[in-house]
Structures are given as C-alpha cells and as structure tokens.
Design a protein around this motif. Structure first.
Motif, short mmCIF file in Angstrom:
data_model
loop_
_atom_site.label_atom_id
_atom_site.label_comp_id
_atom_site.label_asym_id
_atom_site.label_seq_id
_atom_site.Cartn_x
_atom_site.Cartn_y
_atom_site.Cartn_z
N LEU A 127 4.68 13.84 1.42
CA LEU A 127 4.13 13.06 2.54
C LEU A 127 2.66 13.35 2.82
N PRO A 128 2.25 14.65 2.90
CA PRO A 128 0.83 14.88 3.19
C PRO A 128 -0.10 14.22 2.17
N GLN A 129 0.30 14.22 0.90
CA GLN A 129 -0.55 13.59 -0.11
C GLN A 129 -0.54 12.08 0.02
N THR A 130 0.66 11.53 0.31
CA THR A 130 0.76 10.08 0.46
C THR A 130 -0.09 9.61 1.63
N VAL A 131 0.01 10.35 2.73
CA VAL A 131 -0.71 9.95 3.94
C VAL A 131 -2.22 9.96 3.69
N ARG A 132 -2.69 10.96 2.96
CA ARG A 132 -4.11 11.02 2.66
C ARG A 132 -4.58 9.81 1.86
N LEU A 140 0.84 -1.21 0.00
CA LEU A 140 0.00 0.00 0.00
C LEU A 140 0.88 1.25 0.00
N VAL A 141 1.93 1.24 0.84
CA VAL A 141 2.81 2.40 0.93
C VAL A 141 3.50 2.63 -0.41
N ARG A 142 3.98 1.53 -1.01
CA ARG A 142 4.66 1.64 -2.30
C ARG A 142 3.74 2.26 -3.35
N SER A 143 2.49 1.72 -3.43
CA SER A 143 1.61 2.23 -4.49
C SER A 143 1.20 3.67 -4.20
N ALA A 144 1.08 4.04 -2.91
CA ALA A 144 0.74 5.43 -2.59
C ALA A 144 1.91 6.34 -2.97
#
Lengths: 221, 222
Positions: free
Chosen positions: B140-145, B108-112
């Motif tokens: 980071l803010p966009q990835t976290v969302r 999930l982290v990779r694809s985000a």
C-alpha cells in the motif's frame, strides 16, 4: 423509438460528424507540429523561448477548452480581433492540444539515453543529423502511446464546439431535442456517431501501442 | 484597458467567485466520491475473474471513449425522457463525473497495483510477514506514492471538465460571466474580453497549484 425519424435525421448527423472530423484532423495535425516544436525548444534549453513555451504549456493545461473558446470567440472581438467560428475552433484546439502533445514528445525525448547522443557525436554526426537520424526516431516511438491517447482526448474535446456556433454533433442533437422533443432518438444517434468515430481511433491506438513496444532501442524494457 | 473596471463594479467580482464556488463544489463532491469508488473499482479489476474483468473493461472503455459532454446530455436530457427521472443540472453533473471519475480513478489504481513488482510480495512473505502485513506495510505505501500525483492530475482534469456544466443549465462561473456582460451591454460594451479573461485566470489559479504539487510529488517519489 421513431426509426423513420432517425433515418431522416441521418444526413444531418453525417454532415455534423464530417465537420467534427475535419476540424479535429486539422487541429490534431497542427497540434502535433506545435507540440514537437515546443518539446524541441524546451529540450534544447533555448533561453527566452524555453520560458515562453513553459508558460504556454502551463496556461493551456490548466484551463478548460470551453473557457479558451469563450475568450477567443466572445472576448477577442472586443479587442478588435475577429475570428470565424471555424478559426476559433481550430485555434482553440491547437492551443489546448499543442501542450499535451509537447508533454508527450518531451517524455519521449527524455527517454533517449545520453549514450545515444554521445555515440552519434563521436561518430562525427552533426547536431542536425543526430536529431533527425538518432534521437527523434527513438523519442517518437516512445511517445506514440501518449500521442495516440492525446488524439482521442482532442477528438472528445471537439464536443464543445457548438458554443462557437459550429453545427457539430452536439449542436444537431440539441437542436432536435429542442425542436421535436425526440430526445431518445437524438441522443441514441449522438452516442452512435461518437462511438463510430472514437471506437476505431481507440482500437487503432491500442494496436499502435502494442506494435511500438518492439522499438525499445538500447533501453531495457 | 477600457471597461476593465467592470470587474470591480458592484458585486461583480463576488458573483464571479460565487460561480467559481459552484464549479468547485461540483468538482470536489465528484472527486471525493470518485476516489472512494475508484479504489474499489481498481481493486476489483485486479481480481482474476474473467467475467468480472470483461464487465469492468466494457464499463471502462465505454465511459472513457465518450466525450464527457455527451454523458452529461445523456444524464440531463436522456434520463428524464427515457426513465422519467428528473435530475437537476448540478445533480446530473455530479452523477456523470462520479461515473466517469470512477472509471478513470479505477484504471489508475489498477495500474498502480500491478506496477508493484512480484518480488516485493515474495520478499515480504520470505521475511515471515502475514498477508495483511505485506499489504499494509509494503504494497500500500508504494501504491499510494504512485497514485497520489496521478490522482491530483485527475482532480485538475475534473475541475476543468466541470466547466461543461454551463451547457446543461447550471449557473456557474461562465453563466454568471454572461449575465454580467449582458447586464452591462450598453455601459461597458467591451466587458466580454475582461470577464472571460478573468474566468480564464480564475480557472488557471484553481488548477495550476494542484498541477505544481502533482509534478513535485511525482519527481520526489519516483
């Protein structure tokens, strides 16, 4: 490792794998049908049916298959409904998988551009024709990766069938561990057989996913 | 409605809730560890190192393709026999769920991370931001969302999967339910329906709010 023991056990595993495959394919086929119907009911916004479908999807997605099977196999007989092990397994698998398939189809249906429906309507196609020739082919091609992932998920979920007294792969492995204490051999065969079933399916899913990317009608990829 | 009262008799409900606590305890420990390890694993997967990528890929595919119950058996029965490592049911459950959760979370982290378009980085650099600034205030803010709703869904999946631990001898909700049913076999022969029904409802109550929140966040943020 006791190779001879493993060879002697092979027929038991083959039989168990066959049982898993049979129930999984029946369950997957029925779940695909149920999922498509649920997704269509929801997208057509049929008043009461829509609500029932939504409730079913939430119930099925937020409870584990193991608990669903316990309720079906041990709970329902107390209410006078008796189901065989195989029936329980298939009903449980369809109850679980149907909602996942419905969500996959729903995302496909939602991805079809509104202009596609309107164009079909302006060409004089009936609602039924629009659904069959215009909307569904596009929706399903978008859903394929999610559907394939669900198929793998459902095959993996079949590993709990031993609790309703079906002699599946887990059951055979546990039996061998208990009877002969041949843990290494039993577990090696178990992993081997699951990989034998799941790796080809997983490879097929990856291949399908690459293939259907070409089918992006009207939607910029 | 016969035998429904069994739920409220004695300390039955309290015991069931304790079983739920065992389930949630295992889930939360695994989820917390999986999130931390998954973020590290996900970042490693985005590095452009062929060997590292191949190793990560094999780990990911292998752990994800096998049913979680098989992994539990490997940890609980296999480790003991092959390496003489004796783990309790609960420890092997947490171990397996962390190994599995790390793979899922990492993916999930990779694809985000790779879903953030190139121009977001470039625009940041063009504005004269440093690499650290670009990551901290843009990427980071966009990835976290994108990540949070998916991570919540993974957490509900892990709670549901935790039901499997009854099969490696952990006394959790299903096992407690069985004990209650067995203990009242003669006085409440229909207890199974209500007890398993209650367990079904409790799992639903544990997972449904999380799914609801994940759905809300997903709609609001994307």
């Amino acid at each position: 490792m006791d190779i001879e023991f493993m060879i002697n056990c092979l027929p038991m595993y083959v039989q168990a794998a066959w049982l898993t495959l049979r129930i999984a394919s029946a369950g997957i086929a029925l779940a695909l049908g149920a999922g498509l119907i649920c997704a269509l009911v929801r997208s057509a916004k049929i008043p009461v049916a829509s609500f029932i479908v939504s409730a079913y999807i939430e119930l099925s997605r937020n409870t584990p298959l193991l608990v669903q099977l316990f309720l079906l196999y041990f709970g329902l007989p107390k209410a006078g409904v008796y189901l065989s092990s195989q029936m329980c397994a298939i009903i449980g698998l369809v109850f679980l998988g149907g909602s996942y398939m419905a969500e996959a189809f729903r995302s496909g249906l939602e991805s079809v551009d509104k202009a596609q429906r309107e164009s079909a309507e302006s060409l004089g196609l009936t609602k039924f024709q629009t659904a069959i020739y215009v909307v569904l082919p596009q929706a399903i091609s978008v859903s394929v990766p999610a559907l394939a992932a669900n198929v793998i998920f459902m095959i993996k979920e079949t590993s709990v069938f031993s609790v309703v007294a079906l002699a599946d792969l887990m059951f055979v492995a546990k039996d061998l561990i208990g009877m002969y204490y041949k843990t290494n051999e039993a577990l090696t065969l178990l992993v081997g057989f699951y990989l034998l079933i799941l790796l080809p399916v997983s490879a097929l899913a990856a291949w399908l996913e690459r293939r259907v990317r070409y089918a992006g009608f009207g939607n910029p990829a | 409605m016969q035998d429904l009262g069994i739920l409220l008799e004695g300390r039955n409900l309290e015991r069931l809730l304790y079983g739920l606590w065992v389930t949630l305890r295992i889930s939360f420990a695994s989820i917390a560890a999986s999130i931390i390890c998954g973020i590290i694993f996900g970042v490693i997967m985005t590095l452009r190192n062929r060997v590292l990528q191949a190793v990560c890929r094999i780990y990911l595919e292998l752990v994800r393709v096998l049913p979680q119950l098989v992994l539990l058996f490997l940890a609980y029965f296999g480790l003991t026999r092959a390496f003489n490592i004796n783990l309790s049911g609960e420890t092997s459950a947490v171990l397996v769920f962390v190994v599995w959760g790390t793979a899922e979370m990492g993916d999930l982290v990779r694809s985000a991370l790779i879903s953030i378009p190139r121009h977001q980085y470039d625009s940041g650099y063009a504005l004269g931001l440093s690499k650290a600034d670009v990551y901290m205030s843009i990427i980071l803010p966009q990835t976290v969302r994108r990540l949070i709703p998916l991570a919540i869904n993974l957490a509900t999946r892990m709670i549901k999967t935790t039901s499997l631990v009854v099969l490696i001898g952990v006394v959790e909700m299903l096992k407690v339910g069985q004990q209650i049913i067995e203990a009242n076999r003669y006085t409440a022969p229909r207890a199974a329906l209500w007890i398993y029904g209650a367990i079904f409802a409790l799992y639903f109550l544990a997972c449904f709010p999380m799914s609801l929140i994940a759905g809300r966040l997903e709609r609001r943020w994307t």
